[in-house]
Design a protein around this motif. Sequence first.
Motif, PDB file in Angstrom:
ATOM      1  N   LYS A 433       0.817  -1.216   0.000  1.00 19.63           N
ATOM      2  CA  LYS A 433       0.000   0.000   0.000  1.00 19.63           C
ATOM      3  C   LYS A 433       0.850   1.265   0.000  1.00 19.63           C
ATOM      4  N   GLN A 434       2.176   1.098   0.165  1.00 22.18           N
ATOM      5  CA  GLN A 434       3.052   2.268   0.199  1.00 22.18           C
ATOM      6  C   GLN A 434       3.424   2.715  -1.215  1.00 22.18           C
ATOM      7  N   PRO A 435       3.578   4.014  -1.434  1.00 24.05           N
ATOM      8  CA  PRO A 435       4.036   4.485  -2.742  1.00 24.05           C
ATOM      9  C   PRO A 435       5.427   3.922  -3.059  1.00 24.05           C
ATOM     10  N   ILE A 436       5.693   3.694  -4.332  1.00 24.62           N
ATOM     11  CA  ILE A 436       6.990   3.165  -4.757  1.00 24.62           C
ATOM     12  C   ILE A 436       8.137   4.024  -4.232  1.00 24.62           C
ATOM     13  N   GLY A 437       7.907   5.336  -4.153  1.00 24.57           N
ATOM     14  CA  GLY A 437       8.953   6.242  -3.679  1.00 24.57           C
ATOM     15  C   GLY A 437       9.395   5.978  -2.260  1.00 24.57           C
ATOM     16  N   GLN A 438       8.567   5.277  -1.473  1.00 22.68           N
ATOM     17  CA  GLN A 438       8.924   4.970  -0.086  1.00 22.68           C
ATOM     18  C   GLN A 438       9.547   3.577   0.069  1.00 22.68           C
ATOM     19  N   LEU A 439       9.652   2.832  -1.034  1.00 27.13           N
ATOM     20  CA  LEU A 439      10.224   1.478  -0.982  1.00 27.13           C
ATOM     21  C   LEU A 439      11.723   1.523  -1.202  1.00 27.13           C
ATOM     22  N   SER A 440      12.428   0.556  -0.623  1.00 31.59           N
ATOM     23  CA  SER A 440      13.867   0.436  -0.854  1.00 31.59           C
ATOM     24  C   SER A 440      14.111  -0.061  -2.276  1.00 31.59           C
ATOM     25  N   MET A 441      15.368   0.010  -2.711  1.00 32.40           N
ATOM     26  CA  MET A 441      15.690  -0.450  -4.060  1.00 32.40           C
ATOM     27  C   MET A 441      15.460  -1.953  -4.201  1.00 32.40           C
ATOM     28  N   GLY A 442      15.743  -2.710  -3.125  1.00 35.67           N
ATOM     29  CA  GLY A 442      15.480  -4.144  -3.164  1.00 35.67           C
ATOM     30  C   GLY A 442      13.993  -4.442  -3.317  1.00 35.67           C
ATOM     31  N   GLU A 443      13.156  -3.641  -2.656  1.00 36.72           N
ATOM     32  CA  GLU A 443      11.704  -3.844  -2.752  1.00 36.72           C
ATOM     33  C   GLU A 443      11.183  -3.450  -4.128  1.00 36.72           C
ATOM     34  N   ARG A 444      11.773  -2.418  -4.719  1.00 38.31           N
ATOM     35  CA  ARG A 444      11.343  -1.999  -6.060  1.00 38.31           C
ATOM     36  C   ARG A 444      11.660  -3.070  -7.103  1.00 38.31           C
ATOM     37  N   ILE A 445      12.839  -3.684  -6.957  1.00 39.24           N
ATOM     38  CA  ILE A 445      13.203  -4.714  -7.938  1.00 39.24           C
ATOM     39  C   ILE A 445      12.293  -5.930  -7.793  1.00 39.24           C
ATOM     40  N   ARG A 446      11.770  -6.173  -6.588  1.00 36.46           N
ATOM     41  CA  ARG A 446      10.808  -7.266  -6.387  1.00 36.46           C
ATOM     42  C   ARG A 446       9.506  -6.993  -7.155  1.00 36.46           C
ATOM     43  N   VAL A 447       9.104  -5.725  -7.165  1.00 41.30           N
ATOM     44  CA  VAL A 447       7.898  -5.365  -7.924  1.00 41.30           C
ATOM     45  C   VAL A 447       8.129  -5.627  -9.408  1.00 41.30           C
TER      46      VAL A 447
END
Length: 587
Positions: A433-447
């Motif tokens: 539910k968090q905006p992508i801008g608040q995710l770590s780089m590892g979490e973004r690559i998971r998306v």
Amino acid sequence: MCANKISNHNIPVIMARDLQKSFGDKMVFSNVEFDIYQQDRIGLVGLNGTGKTTLANILFCSIQADKGSIERVKEPYRIAYLHQSADYSVSDLHAPDQSPEGEFFRQASRLGLLKLHEWKTERLDSLSGGERLKLSLAKVWSSKPDMLILDEPTNHLDLQGIEWLIGEIGQFSGPVMIISHDRHFLDRAVGRMFELQDGILTMYNGNYTAYREQKQKKYEDQLHQYNVQQREIERIEHQMANLKKWSEKAHRESTKGGSPSENRQMGFKEYHRVKAKKMDQQVKSKMKRLQQELDKNKIEKPAEEAKVHFQFDSSGKRGKRIIEAKNLSKRFGDRTLFKDSQFYIKHGEKIGILGSDGSGKTTLIRMLFEEVSPSDGELWISSTLKMAYLSQDINDLPLTNNAMEVLDLSEREQIYKARTLLANLGMKEAKLKQPIGQLSMGERIRVKLTDMLLKEYDVLILDEPTNHLDLPSREQLEKTLKEFSGTLIIISHDLYFLEKLSTRLLVFENKKITRFEMNLKEYLMKSERSEKEKDHDSVNEQILVIDNRINAVLGELSLLAPGDSKYAQLDKEFNALLKEKRTLLNK
């Protein structure tokens, strides 16, 4: 917390005590304590989101711990920090303190960025991710710090850069802390391992491989002790269950009405009441002893490591050529990346791509997607191919959207599958539910990975796919990609990852792309043999020159008398030549 000073130089250079950090109501870690010594080479590992970068920032004093203290051997104590998202600004090249003969340009040259001060604007504007990282490393090294903190320093680095970094870390006079998921690099660069897990810091001696072995043994020992204790608990609980049964029977007997003669015999009911009471006391006593033992020595079942599950689907006929290059060349202005290159890729092959930064690897990928045209030659791509590309750039996701919005799914089954995949990748429900801008780089690559996993592809092109992934995710990704029946094209500086997956190689070398029918291990052994053969040939040439000179000296000596003034000079040269020859023969 970072201003305390240690005056005694015989103790560690940094002492951390009782560190604690929370963000809101989430405890990141607590009771963290460690010492860092002058020659320490520390690898800091843990799942994404466990607080590794937070701990590094506390050491760097860019954020404060909620509790605890850090003492340093001296003030000021200069710590250089290479951040995970380091992106050196080209404008820094023209800073007043930068001169072509300065330390920054010298370090950049050692990293392979030769004559950097002469690079034109067009060249600087098209720097690869690896070249930008090298600039950041050069800046960090040229600052002459007391300690280094390197957060994912090998992301985007080529083999030459990694070798340089390992060498420099070995020669650095102060301690180095490395946050990395690169197993090959950690094995060669560190001598201690710090692991952050569930808010607890555990320390291990040795490199990454030694840490994994110790952790596995620790897990097995704890599991054995846990099983032994569980069997003992079961034995005691079985005894208590039997006592309870007997007690219940005695209570029933004590209230049962008997015949007049039975009731007269030695207090029949009283006997059973006493017996029941005694058994109740035994049960309570055993229960109390068991609880005391568990309170004092309870052994928790060790948690299994997080397992990440990937799913890929692919169909197609193996062995058929799907990509073919003939006399392929690419130039940008007067700069040639590669020329006259011929190679092919078949369906189902797992191709590893090797080459130094700036050699044209990413350009070739762009050519496969027809974003860039060849300068000469032909690149044929099967028109029926369905290709997916995981790029190095993880900043191209819309920062204001959350993960599910980015995936843009409408069917309930697909949404459920996406949530399951993200959960298996370690993404908790709240993160979705968090905006992508608040995710770590590892979490973004998971998306991004999840988006690929939801679709069926013939070809997966993975450009540094393990960057920002934690170790369990890397290992599971390796296993899954081995089972992928389609074609893999992998650019990676993670040698473990490449070695396990690639069965064929495309190598960018000497401005040419060459296909090798071997895996990475075989290629590196071949390259090592070639270097040894070159050295051997060079030694033979030197010996031949020395032999020729020895013969010439002997010829001159045969014409001179021992008392001649030139005789002593030639004799000295003769002995020096013999010594030099023996040295070369012993190489």
